[in-house]
Scaffold this motif. Sequence first.
Motif, mmCIF file in Angstrom:
data_model
loop_
_atom_site.group_PDB
_atom_site.id
_atom_site.type_symbol
_atom_site.label_atom_id
_atom_site.label_comp_id
_atom_site.label_asym_id
_atom_site.label_seq_id
_atom_site.Cartn_x
_atom_site.Cartn_y
_atom_site.Cartn_z
ATOM 1 N N HIS A 143 66.532 54.632 52.828
ATOM 2 C CA HIS A 143 66.181 55.662 52.065
ATOM 3 C C HIS A 143 64.888 56.676 52.273
ATOM 4 N N TYR A 144 65.439 57.822 52.245
ATOM 5 C CA TYR A 144 65.173 59.152 52.586
ATOM 6 C C TYR A 144 64.158 59.472 51.622
ATOM 7 N N ASN A 145 62.943 59.838 50.984
ATOM 8 C CA ASN A 145 62.872 60.733 49.427
ATOM 9 C C ASN A 145 62.909 59.445 48.716
ATOM 10 N N CYS A 146 63.190 57.868 49.049
ATOM 11 C CA CYS A 146 62.513 57.430 48.210
ATOM 12 C C CYS A 146 61.055 57.108 47.328
ATOM 13 N N PRO A 147 61.516 56.552 45.918
ATOM 14 C CA PRO A 147 59.719 56.520 45.636
ATOM 15 C C PRO A 147 58.680 56.933 47.043
ATOM 16 N N MET A 148 58.344 55.344 47.405
ATOM 17 C CA MET A 148 56.948 55.791 47.951
ATOM 18 C C MET A 148 57.303 56.721 48.875
ATOM 19 N N ASP A 149 58.294 57.620 49.454
ATOM 20 C CA ASP A 149 58.039 58.915 49.756
ATOM 21 C C ASP A 149 57.323 60.082 48.938
ATOM 22 N N GLN A 150 58.245 59.578 47.728
ATOM 23 C CA GLN A 150 57.640 60.316 46.915
ATOM 24 C C GLN A 150 56.625 60.945 46.753
ATOM 25 N N ARG A 151 56.021 59.608 46.598
ATOM 26 C CA ARG A 151 54.854 59.944 46.712
ATOM 27 C C ARG A 151 53.672 60.544 47.637
ATOM 28 N N PHE A 152 54.082 60.657 49.074
ATOM 29 C CA PHE A 152 53.689 61.287 49.742
ATOM 30 C C PHE A 152 53.648 62.879 49.407
ATOM 31 N N LEU A 153 54.972 63.119 49.321
ATOM 32 C CA LEU A 153 55.675 64.132 49.044
ATOM 33 C C LEU A 153 54.956 64.576 47.950
ATOM 34 N N ASP A 154 54.814 64.234 46.990
ATOM 35 C CA ASP A 154 53.721 64.909 45.972
ATOM 36 C C ASP A 154 52.359 65.428 46.516
ATOM 37 N N PHE A 155 51.345 64.542 46.866
ATOM 38 C CA PHE A 155 50.453 64.112 47.331
ATOM 39 C C PHE A 155 50.866 65.827 48.403
ATOM 40 N N ALA A 156 51.289 66.121 48.849
ATOM 41 C CA ALA A 156 51.008 67.325 50.354
ATOM 42 C C ALA A 156 51.651 67.937 49.647
ATOM 43 N N ARG A 157 52.812 68.164 47.733
ATOM 44 C CA ARG A 157 53.172 68.859 47.839
ATOM 45 C C ARG A 157 54.193 69.992 48.709
ATOM 46 N N VAL A 158 54.904 68.317 49.639
ATOM 47 C CA VAL A 158 56.391 69.243 50.118
ATOM 48 C C VAL A 158 57.196 69.329 49.741
ATOM 49 N N ASP A 159 58.214 70.310 49.945
ATOM 50 C CA ASP A 159 59.646 69.741 49.434
ATOM 51 C C ASP A 159 60.702 68.670 50.434
ATOM 52 N N PRO A 160 61.681 68.146 49.892
ATOM 53 C CA PRO A 160 61.355 66.880 50.975
ATOM 54 C C PRO A 160 62.619 67.620 51.254
ATOM 55 N N GLU A 161 63.441 68.537 50.740
ATOM 56 C CA GLU A 161 65.178 69.446 51.999
ATOM 57 C C GLU A 161 64.268 70.328 53.179
ATOM 58 N N ALA A 162 63.158 70.665 52.678
ATOM 59 C CA ALA A 162 62.599 71.684 53.305
ATOM 60 C C ALA A 162 61.710 70.786 54.568
ATOM 61 N N LEU A 163 61.707 69.896 54.871
ATOM 62 C CA LEU A 163 61.391 68.716 55.435
ATOM 63 C C LEU A 163 62.432 68.180 56.216
ATOM 64 N N LYS A 164 63.465 67.650 55.323
ATOM 65 C CA LYS A 164 64.777 67.155 56.131
ATOM 66 C C LYS A 164 65.463 68.648 57.087
ATOM 67 N N LYS A 165 65.209 69.419 56.738
ATOM 68 C CA LYS A 165 65.485 70.811 58.181
ATOM 69 C C LYS A 165 65.081 70.670 59.232
ATOM 70 N N GLN A 166 63.906 70.401 59.106
ATOM 71 C CA GLN A 166 62.712 70.436 59.800
ATOM 72 C C GLN A 166 62.935 69.465 61.283
#
Length: 149
Positions: free
Chosen positions: A45-68
């Motif tokens: 699963h993309y954007n699972c709780p572990m992914d969210q730890r990175f996303l929260d640290f970097a403060r990156v929007d998961p949907e914007a990243l997915k578009k890239q």
Amino acid sequence: MSITSPDLTKQPPRSPRVRLGGYVILPRMLDKGRATIAGKNGEYHYNCPMDQRFLDFARVDPEALKKQLAAGKGDWEILEWINANAKNKPTEPEIANWSTLAERRAPADPESRAYFNELHSKAAQQREDIVTWFDLLDLDDYVSFGGKA
């Protein structure tokens, strides 16, 4: 494995220990994102709780990243995009510190410990060296694709 769309029904994503730009978790998350876009993510699963730890640290929007990712950008291009668009601009030492802490992270509460122990027991309960979430993910990936624990 195609860089743009790994088939996670046939092989696991990269280990959470693999780093890109100093960040652990990121290459694995990119594999899961690309596979999700291609409909080949299997149990991952993309954007699972572990992914969210990175996303929260970097403060990156998961949907914007997915578009890239959907645009077919490679790992280096994604890292450049993250560095340009992340709301948090951590220094190299901060990234190294965060990555080290993430690698050492173990279940911190009874509910997480119970879940961890359940997964550990299913994969290889005799293994006493499985202590961190990264240990468990690597083990689960290995046995899920036919490896003997």
